[in-house]
Write a protein that holds these residues in place. Structure first.
Motif, PDB file in Angstrom:
ATOM      1  N   PRO A  53      31.352  65.794   8.781  1.00  0.00           N
ATOM      2  CA  PRO A  53      32.265  66.620   7.975  1.00  0.00           C
ATOM      3  C   PRO A  53      33.312  65.811   7.210  1.00  0.00           C
ATOM      4  N   SER A  54      33.902  64.814   7.839  1.00  0.00           N
ATOM      5  CA  SER A  54      34.935  64.045   7.136  1.00  0.00           C
ATOM      6  C   SER A  54      34.327  63.178   6.036  1.00  0.00           C
ATOM      7  N   CYS A  56      31.568  63.831   4.378  1.00  0.00           N
ATOM      8  CA  CYS A  56      31.136  64.718   3.303  1.00  0.00           C
ATOM      9  C   CYS A  56      32.328  65.260   2.517  1.00  0.00           C
ATOM     10  N   SER A  57      33.449  65.456   3.178  1.00  0.00           N
ATOM     11  CA  SER A  57      34.663  65.856   2.448  1.00  0.00           C
ATOM     12  C   SER A  57      35.054  64.772   1.458  1.00  0.00           C
ATOM     13  N   ARG A  58      34.931  63.522   1.873  1.00  0.00           N
ATOM     14  CA  ARG A  58      35.215  62.401   0.974  1.00  0.00           C
ATOM     15  C   ARG A  58      34.217  62.400  -0.182  1.00  0.00           C
ATOM     16  N   CYS A  60      32.328  64.787  -1.396  1.00  0.00           N
ATOM     17  CA  CYS A  60      32.364  65.987  -2.247  1.00  0.00           C
ATOM     18  C   CYS A  60      33.760  66.289  -2.775  1.00  0.00           C
ATOM     19  N   GLY A  61      34.688  65.377  -2.571  1.00  0.00           N
ATOM     20  CA  GLY A  61      36.088  65.626  -2.897  1.00  0.00           C
ATOM     21  C   GLY A  61      36.400  65.874  -4.354  1.00  0.00           C
ATOM     22  N   HIS A  66      32.164  72.397  -4.618  1.00  0.00           N
ATOM     23  CA  HIS A  66      32.506  71.854  -3.305  1.00  0.00           C
ATOM     24  C   HIS A  66      31.672  72.457  -2.169  1.00  0.00           C
ATOM     25  N   LYS A  67      31.501  73.781  -2.134  1.00  0.00           N
ATOM     26  CA  LYS A  67      30.772  74.410  -1.027  1.00  0.00           C
ATOM     27  C   LYS A  67      29.315  73.963  -0.961  1.00  0.00           C
ATOM     28  N   MET A  70      29.131  70.295   0.100  1.00  0.00           N
ATOM     29  CA  MET A  70      29.404  70.117   1.530  1.00  0.00           C
ATOM     30  C   MET A  70      28.214  70.564   2.376  1.00  0.00           C
ATOM     31  N   GLN A  74      26.260  67.667   4.475  1.00  0.00           N
ATOM     32  CA  GLN A  74      26.266  67.685   5.937  1.00  0.00           C
ATOM     33  C   GLN A  74      24.849  67.764   6.509  1.00  0.00           C
ATOM     34  N   TYR A  87      32.069  58.943  -4.747  1.00  0.00           N
ATOM     35  CA  TYR A  87      31.918  60.374  -4.997  1.00  0.00           C
ATOM     36  C   TYR A  87      30.559  60.713  -5.586  1.00  0.00           C
TER      37      TYR A  87
END
Length: 110
Positions: A53-54, A56-58, A60-61, A66-67, A70, A74, A87
């Motif tokens: 999760p972290s 993928c947040s980076r 997809c930032g 975004h959804k 992510m 993931q 990115y």
């Protein structure tokens, strides 16, 4: 005489543009090389599933999608246990992530 001067100036501008492009290419290559040197940090199996999760947040930032980014990131991360740096792009560092395709043959992982 004016035509010769014009051609000379244009050649000078052309050489300057080529020099700038070469310098930019060297910067990109250096950045890619940094990722290859850190392959243990980004390469296959470099993550545990709880880190997905972290990472993928980076990854997809900066996307406006975004959804879905992510969701697929993931899914790919849990299968491949890696997420490429940056990115966008750099997928060659994580072959599993790079080679997983949709039914249509497009890339599955963002």
């Amino acid at each position: 005489m004016a035509m010769a001067r014009f051609v000379g100036v244009m050649l000078l501008v052309l050489f300057a543009a080529i020099s700038i492009l070469d310098a930019h290419q060297l910067q990109v290559s250096a950045k890619e090389m940094q990722y290859h040197l850190d392959s243990s940090r980004y390469g296959p199996g470099s993550l545990k599933s709880y880190q997905c999760p972290s990472q993928c947040s980076r990854r997809c930032g900066k996307t406006q999608y975004h959804k879905p980014c992510m969701f697929f990131c993931q899914k790919c991360c849990k299968k491949c246990l890696c997420v490429p740096p940056g990115y966008y792009g750099n997928k060659a560092i994580c072959p599993c992530y790079n080679n997983w395709k949709t039914k249509e043959g497009g890339p599955k992982c963002p």
